[in-house]
Design an enzyme around this catalytic site. Structure first.
Site, short mmCIF file in Angstrom:
data_model
loop_
_atom_site.label_atom_id
_atom_site.label_comp_id
_atom_site.label_asym_id
_atom_site.label_seq_id
_atom_site.Cartn_x
_atom_site.Cartn_y
_atom_site.Cartn_z
N CYS A 76 0.84 -1.19 0.00
CA CYS A 76 0.00 0.00 0.00
C CYS A 76 0.88 1.25 0.00
O CYS A 76 1.85 1.31 0.75
CB CYS A 76 -0.90 0.00 1.24
SG CYS A 76 -1.84 -1.52 1.45
N SER A 102 2.77 -4.43 3.36
CA SER A 102 3.67 -3.30 3.57
C SER A 102 2.85 -2.05 3.28
O SER A 102 2.03 -2.05 2.37
CB SER A 102 4.87 -3.35 2.63
OG SER A 102 5.61 -4.52 2.82
N CYS A 103 3.08 -0.99 4.03
CA CYS A 103 2.39 0.28 3.79
C CYS A 103 3.39 1.40 3.98
O CYS A 103 4.00 1.52 5.06
CB CYS A 103 1.20 0.44 4.74
SG CYS A 103 0.20 1.90 4.39
N VAL A 104 3.59 2.18 2.94
CA VAL A 104 4.57 3.25 2.99
C VAL A 104 3.98 4.55 2.48
O VAL A 104 3.04 4.55 1.69
CB VAL A 104 5.83 2.90 2.16
CG1 VAL A 104 6.52 1.67 2.70
CG2 VAL A 104 5.48 2.70 0.69
#
Length: 125
Positions: A76, A102-104
């Site tokens: 994401c 994963s969220c960045v």
């Protein structure tokens, strides 16, 4: 290797496919909140845009013969990490199986949208 395309999700805006199937696994390109029926960005809030992203991912998954319940990994991208909690509220409605994620936060997303999500999902036959 099979290319996936559906008119129920936005067409690629560059030299890539909506998704690829390889050995029973679906790899989607990042989906942004473009409404495929209008070609326009869906809404101005993170909630509205996240809803459209999830609908686009679901449409690509359906075309490939799977669904969001078979997601094993998502990545994401948020334009602003301050949207993390609101994004998670929408995300949790669609990814009830809680795939790895994963969220960045990123500096800029295509068309200056607020979020983008890509997914890897199993295709059960």
């Amino acid at each position: 290797m099979n290319v996936v395309h559906t008119d129920k999700a936005p067409a690629a805006i560059g030299p890539y496919s909506q998704a690829i199937i390889l050995n029973g696994v679906l790899f989607t390109s990042g989906q942004i909140p473009v409404d495929p029926s209008t070609g326009e960005i869906a809404g101005e809030t993170i909630e509205a845009q996240a809803e459209q992203v999830m609908k686009n991912l679901a449409a690509v998954a359906e075309e490939a013969g799977t669904d969001l319940a078979n997601a094993v990994k998502t990545t994401c991208f948020l334009a602003d990490m301050a949207d993390f909690a609101a994004f998670n509220e929408i995300y949790a409605k669609y990814f009830v199986n809680k795939p790895a994620r994963s969220c960045v936060a990123v500096k800029t997303l295509p068309k200056n949208v607020l979020c983008e999500v890509e997914m890897i999902a199993a295709i059960e036959k």
